[in-house]
Design an enzyme around this catalytic site. Structure first.
Site, PDB file in Angstrom:
ATOM      1  CG  ASP A   1      42.041  87.665 -94.589  1.00 18.90           C
ATOM      2  OD1 ASP A   1      42.943  86.812 -94.599  1.00 18.90           O
ATOM      3  OD2 ASP A   1      41.338  87.918 -95.576  1.00 18.90           O
TER       4      ASP A   1
ATOM      5  CG  ASN B   1      47.895  86.523 -89.818  1.00 20.78           C
ATOM      6  OD1 ASN B   1      47.843  87.712 -89.558  1.00 20.78           O
ATOM      7  ND2 ASN B   1      47.309  85.593 -89.079  1.00 20.78           N
ATOM      8  N   GLY B   2      49.184  85.803 -94.053  1.00 20.88           N
ATOM      9  CA  GLY B   2      49.963  85.158 -95.104  1.00 20.88           C
ATOM     10  C   GLY B   2      50.609  86.191 -96.004  1.00 20.88           C
ATOM     11  NE  ARG B   3      46.205  88.905 -98.266  1.00 21.70           N
ATOM     12  CZ  ARG B   3      45.080  89.579 -98.050  1.00 21.70           C
ATOM     13  NH1 ARG B   3      44.839  90.698 -98.714  1.00 21.70           N
ATOM     14  NH2 ARG B   3      44.208  89.144 -97.163  1.00 21.70           N
ATOM     15  CD1 TRP B   4      52.575  92.378 -92.010  1.00 25.92           C
ATOM     16  CD2 TRP B   4      53.775  90.558 -91.474  1.00 25.92           C
ATOM     17  NE1 TRP B   4      53.587  92.774 -91.165  1.00 25.92           N
ATOM     18  CE2 TRP B   4      54.339  91.679 -90.817  1.00 25.92           C
ATOM     19  CE3 TRP B   4      54.361  89.304 -91.279  1.00 25.92           C
ATOM     20  CZ2 TRP B   4      55.450  91.579 -89.982  1.00 25.92           C
ATOM     21  CZ3 TRP B   4      55.475  89.208 -90.456  1.00 25.92           C
ATOM     22  CH2 TRP B   4      56.008  90.332 -89.815  1.00 25.92           C
TER      23      TRP B   4
ATOM     24  CG  HIS C   1      49.495  82.100 -89.496  1.00 25.30           C
ATOM     25  ND1 HIS C   1      48.427  82.850 -89.956  1.00 25.30           N
ATOM     26  CD2 HIS C   1      49.676  81.123 -90.414  1.00 25.30           C
ATOM     27  CE1 HIS C   1      47.995  82.338 -91.099  1.00 25.30           C
ATOM     28  NE2 HIS C   1      48.743  81.284 -91.403  1.00 25.30           N
TER      29      HIS C   1
ATOM     30  CD1 TRP D   1      39.682  71.371 -90.307  1.00 30.05           C
ATOM     31  CD2 TRP D   1      41.744  70.699 -89.714  1.00 30.05           C
ATOM     32  NE1 TRP D   1      39.711  71.269 -88.945  1.00 30.05           N
ATOM     33  CE2 TRP D   1      40.962  70.849 -88.548  1.00 30.05           C
ATOM     34  CE3 TRP D   1      43.071  70.285 -89.583  1.00 30.05           C
ATOM     35  CZ2 TRP D   1      41.468  70.602 -87.271  1.00 30.05           C
ATOM     36  CZ3 TRP D   1      43.572  70.033 -88.310  1.00 30.05           C
ATOM     37  CH2 TRP D   1      42.776  70.194 -87.171  1.00 30.05           C
TER      38      TRP D   1
ATOM     39  NE  ARG E   1      44.299  79.084 -94.931  1.00 31.48           N
ATOM     40  CZ  ARG E   1      44.545  80.355 -94.731  1.00 31.48           C
ATOM     41  NH1 ARG E   1      45.678  80.731 -94.205  1.00 31.48           N
ATOM     42  NH2 ARG E   1      43.664  81.273 -95.053  1.00 31.48           N
TER      43      ARG E   1
ATOM     44  CG  LEU F   1      38.316  91.375 -73.210  1.00 31.12           C
ATOM     45  CD1 LEU F   1      37.552  92.535 -73.842  1.00 31.12           C
ATOM     46  CD2 LEU F   1      39.669  91.272 -73.908  1.00 31.12           C
TER      47      LEU F   1
ATOM     48  CD  GLU G   1      25.944  99.258 -87.756  1.00 32.46           C
ATOM     49  OE1 GLU G   1      26.397  99.583 -88.872  1.00 32.46           O
ATOM     50  OE2 GLU G   1      24.729  99.238 -87.484  1.00 32.46           O
TER      51      GLU G   1
HETATM   52  C1  FPP Z   1      43.946  84.563 -92.018  1.00 38.74           C
HETATM   53  O1  FPP Z   1      45.042  85.122 -92.706  1.00 38.74           O
HETATM   54  C2  FPP Z   1      44.377  84.137 -90.696  1.00 38.74           C
HETATM   55  C3  FPP Z   1      44.298  82.867 -90.229  1.00 38.74           C
HETATM   56  C4  FPP Z   1      43.766  81.729 -91.003  1.00 38.74           C
HETATM   57  C5  FPP Z   1      44.805  82.532 -88.898  1.00 38.74           C
HETATM   58  C6  FPP Z   1      44.653  83.619 -87.878  1.00 38.74           C
HETATM   59  C7  FPP Z   1      45.480  83.263 -86.740  1.00 38.74           C
HETATM   60  C8  FPP Z   1      46.149  84.118 -85.949  1.00 38.74           C
HETATM   61  C9  FPP Z   1      46.064  85.592 -86.006  1.00 38.74           C
HETATM   62  C10 FPP Z   1      47.028  83.599 -84.920  1.00 38.74           C
HETATM   63  C11 FPP Z   1      46.277  83.169 -83.704  1.00 38.74           C
HETATM   64  C12 FPP Z   1      45.899  81.776 -83.885  1.00 38.74           C
HETATM   65  C13 FPP Z   1      46.505  80.714 -83.397  1.00 38.74           C
HETATM   66  C14 FPP Z   1      46.281  79.447 -84.117  1.00 38.74           C
HETATM   67  C15 FPP Z   1      47.373  80.752 -82.202  1.00 38.74           C
HETATM   68  P1  FPP Z   1      45.519  84.415 -94.040  1.00 38.74           P
HETATM   69  O2  FPP Z   1      46.516  83.385 -93.681  1.00 38.74           O
HETATM   70  O3  FPP Z   1      44.333  83.930 -94.798  1.00 38.74           O
HETATM   71  O4  FPP Z   1      46.217  85.616 -94.775  1.00 38.74           O
HETATM   72  P2  FPP Z   1      46.244  85.865 -96.342  1.00 38.74           P
HETATM   73  O5  FPP Z   1      44.828  86.184 -96.764  1.00 38.74           O
HETATM   74  O6  FPP Z   1      47.137  87.054 -96.456  1.00 38.74           O
HETATM   75  O7  FPP Z   1      46.805  84.642 -96.995  1.00 38.74           O
END
Ligand code: FPP
Length: 243
Positions: free
Chosen positions: A16, A18-21, A33, A65, A67, A127, A196
């Site tokens: 979790d 990616n969007g905020r980053w 992402h 979906w 989003r 792995l 855990e």
């Molecule tokens: C949640 O962060 C992340 C996701 C919904 C997608 C995770 C996907 C990847 C790490 C890339 C690998 C996947 C693919 C499809 C190749 P968020 O977007 O909810 O972040 P936020 O909470 O900051 O908005």
């Protein structure tokens, strides 16, 4: 002499943040992402190097979906690009890919890409990387129950366990969620019964080797009791018994 604490056999991660980053850098969410894929690559390598046998990640949930359309199509495109670029490297590193989730809602291109990637890595054994894509924990449980009902099998724990989507691996030992939220969000609901939990404030693109090592160290200091008492667990540990 006491034995070295065990590395978790199976780690599960909700990636979790990616969007905020991306937003913090004035970039589109999909850029986050993309960076998330880089972070996943680093994490896979680090897990393999530390002797973790199974890594399961949540890449796209049944609920994602909902989003914005451009983010969903960005994630789908990213999956195609990531498969093309990453599969050869995963083969070199001995990683076996499994995609877990509902395939019927996916485009033919994506579904074919997932199948090809699984076939191309099927002989690897260093792995196992389970990528949960169009996945939800409730979907998994309901689907397993429906399969048993269709076959006229009894709804027992053991039968359900065998019908679940992750029946090819043992349950996760360590469940990590990045991004500062402390919830499961419908990930591995059945399989995480005794995992855990470790919550990190780091955003997924910033979850590096040191952060993984911290999570593993915290895991190694937890006492896993599986319903027993602390005294029972200590008595059963080989390093606590008289020689
Ligand atoms: C949640 O962060 C992340 C996701 C919904 C997608 C995770 C996907 C990847 C790490 C890339 C690998 C996947 C693919 C499809 C190749 P968020 O977007 O909810 O972040 P936020 O909470 O900051 O908005």
């Amino acid at each position: 002499m006491s034995a070295a604490p065990a590395v978790p056999h199976h780690i599960a991660i909700v990636m979790d943040g990616n969007g905020r980053w991306a937003t913090r850098r004035f970039l589109p969410r999909v850029a986050g992402h993309k960076q998330g894929v880089e972070s996943l690559r680093r994490c896979v390598k680090a897990c393999a190097a530390r002797g973790v046998s199974v890594l399961t990640v949540f890449a796209f949930s049944s609920e994602n979906w909902n989003r914005p359309v451009e983010e969903v199509s960005g994630l789908m495109d990213l999956m195609v690009v990531a498969l093309g670029r990453e599969v050869p490297k995963l083969i070199q590193d001995g990683v076996r890919l499994h995609f877990v989730g509902e395939r019927s809602g996916l485009s033919e291109k994506i579904a074919a890409g997932l199948m090809q990637a699984e076939a191309a890595t099927a002989h690897n054994s260093r792995l196992v990387l389970n990528v949960c894509f169009n996945y939800g924990g409730r979907w998994d449980i309901a689907r397993a129950a429906a399969q048993l009902a269709a076959r006229g099998e009894e709804l027992t724990e053991a039968n359900l366990d065998r019908a679940m989507a992750l029946s090819h691996v043992p349950d996760p030992d360590l469940f990590i969620r990045t991004g500062g939220e402390q919830r499961l969000s419908n990930f591995l609901l059945w399989q995480s019964a005794y995992a855990e939990l470790f919550f990190s404030d780091r955003l997924w693109p910033e979850f590096d080797e040191a952060a993984l090592d911290e999570a593993i160290a915290v895991f190694q200091n937890r006492e896993r009791r599986f319903g027993q008492t602390s005294a029972q667990v200590r008595a059963a540990r080989p390093d606590q018994q008289a020689a």
